[in-house]
Write an enzyme that holds these catalytic residues in place. Structure first.
Site, PDB file in Angstrom:
ATOM      1  N   GLY A  74    -118.899 -87.667  -8.633  1.00 23.62           N
ATOM      2  CA  GLY A  74    -119.393 -86.798  -9.305  1.00 23.62           C
ATOM      3  C   GLY A  74    -118.080 -86.258 -10.140  1.00 23.62           C
ATOM      4  N   CYS A  75    -118.933 -85.632 -11.291  1.00 18.00           N
ATOM      5  CA  CYS A  75    -117.813 -84.720 -12.214  1.00 18.00           C
ATOM      6  C   CYS A  75    -117.134 -83.747 -11.557  1.00 18.00           C
ATOM      7  CB  CYS A  75    -118.667 -84.422 -13.478  1.00 18.00           C
ATOM      8  SG  CYS A  75    -120.006 -83.386 -13.143  1.00 18.00           S
TER       9      CYS A  75
END
Length: 301
Positions: free
Chosen positions: A114-115
């Site tokens: 995920g970012c």
């Protein structure tokens, strides 16, 4: 020429990955838009590929992975958060440890990070591994992202005139990225994670404030040097010396670089760790391309 099928190519991440792959020596397998929700048609495309990239909501990604359970020879990269803490999936953060890139290259199933976790784990994992931060430390993690990562509804809100300037969200403190951060940063306690969205399209800052007296005699320079050593061979992660006292979130929009900083005031024994990246670059499709190239045995981009 390797063959790749993107299941969910019409979404934000799928479109970005597709555009990146079109510039590579790779054959893209397409599906008729009218058949995108047809499980049989999708499975036919999947088993004709060397690698399947899942750009789907979490439940749909799990269903797609289940469809391929009898085809372990088909390699899968999942860009959703469905498998990021699954024990039988390799976490797709090549810089996380000295052996992680090799594990990704050999894996049949890889989950793209995920970012927000990309920034948090990049900051925390080397410090925990080196013993500079204890695994049981209790941390706040703040983050701001561009609106492009918020889905169609959020993008529409910000794209129109008079869109919101800034918003905190996930204030029920159950954000789905927290288990991912804990697992791969090596933390034993849940951090208090406070994400937000700003009125800019792409970019991200993850920031982690620290009271240095809570965990020993380490200085901000000790933390900085640990990060320098951890990423000295990385082409995508840079440890930056920056005493400007100001950081803007969208400076790396359109790039795949991740910048790490330690902002310190040793007189007060305070430090703030920051990670700056493009939420759609190293935080999504840039990381996906990095993992795809590893999985296909291609040279680093």
């Amino acid at each position: 020429m390797p063959r790749i099928f993107i299941d969910g190519e019409a979404g934000t991440t799928g479109l970005d990955i597709k555009a990146r792959l079109e510039a590579q020596n790779i054959a893209l397998i397409s599906i008729d838009p009218a058949q995108r929700k047809d499980p049989k048609a999708r499975l036919e495309k999947m088993i004709s590929a060397d690698l399947v990239v899942l750009c789907l909501p979490d439940d749909a990604a799990r269903e797609a992975a289940d469809m391929l359970a009898e085809h372990p020879e088909i390699r899968v990269l999942d860009a959703s958060s469905a498998h990021r803490v699954a024990p039988d999936w390799v976490y797709g953060f090549p810089e996380m440890s000295a052996s992680q890139a090799r594990h990704i290259a050999q894996a049949s199933r890889v989950s793209n990070p995920g970012c927000y976790p990309t920034g948090a784990i990049a900051l925390l994992r080397p410090l925990v591994d080196a013993g500079l931060l204890p695994p049981d430390i209790r941390l706040p993690i703040n983050a701001v992202s561009g609106y492009s990562g918020g889905g169609h509804r959020v993008i529409e809100q910000h794209a129109r005139d008079g869109g919101p300037a800034f918003a905190l969200y996930a204030l029920e403190l159950e954000h789905k990225h927290v288990p991912e951060i804990m697992r791969h940063a090596g933390l034993s306690h849940r951090p208090v994670f406070v994400p937000s969205i700003g009125h800019f399209a792409r970019g991200m800052i993850v920031s982690i404030p620290l009271h240095l007296d809570q965990f020993g005699a380490a200085t901000s320079e000790d933390l900085r040097q640990c990060l320098r050593v951890a990423y000295q061979q990385s082409r995508m992660i840079r440890v930056v010396d920056d005493s400007s006292g100001r950081l803007t979130a969208d400076a790396l929009a359109g790039e795949d670089i991740l910048e790490l900083r330690v902002h310190g005031n040793d007189a007060h024994r305070h430090a703030v760790l920051t990670a700056r990246l493009d939420n759609l670059g190293k935080g999504a499709s840039g990381a996906a391309l990095q993992n795809i190239r590893l999985m296909l045995g291609m040279a680093a981009a």
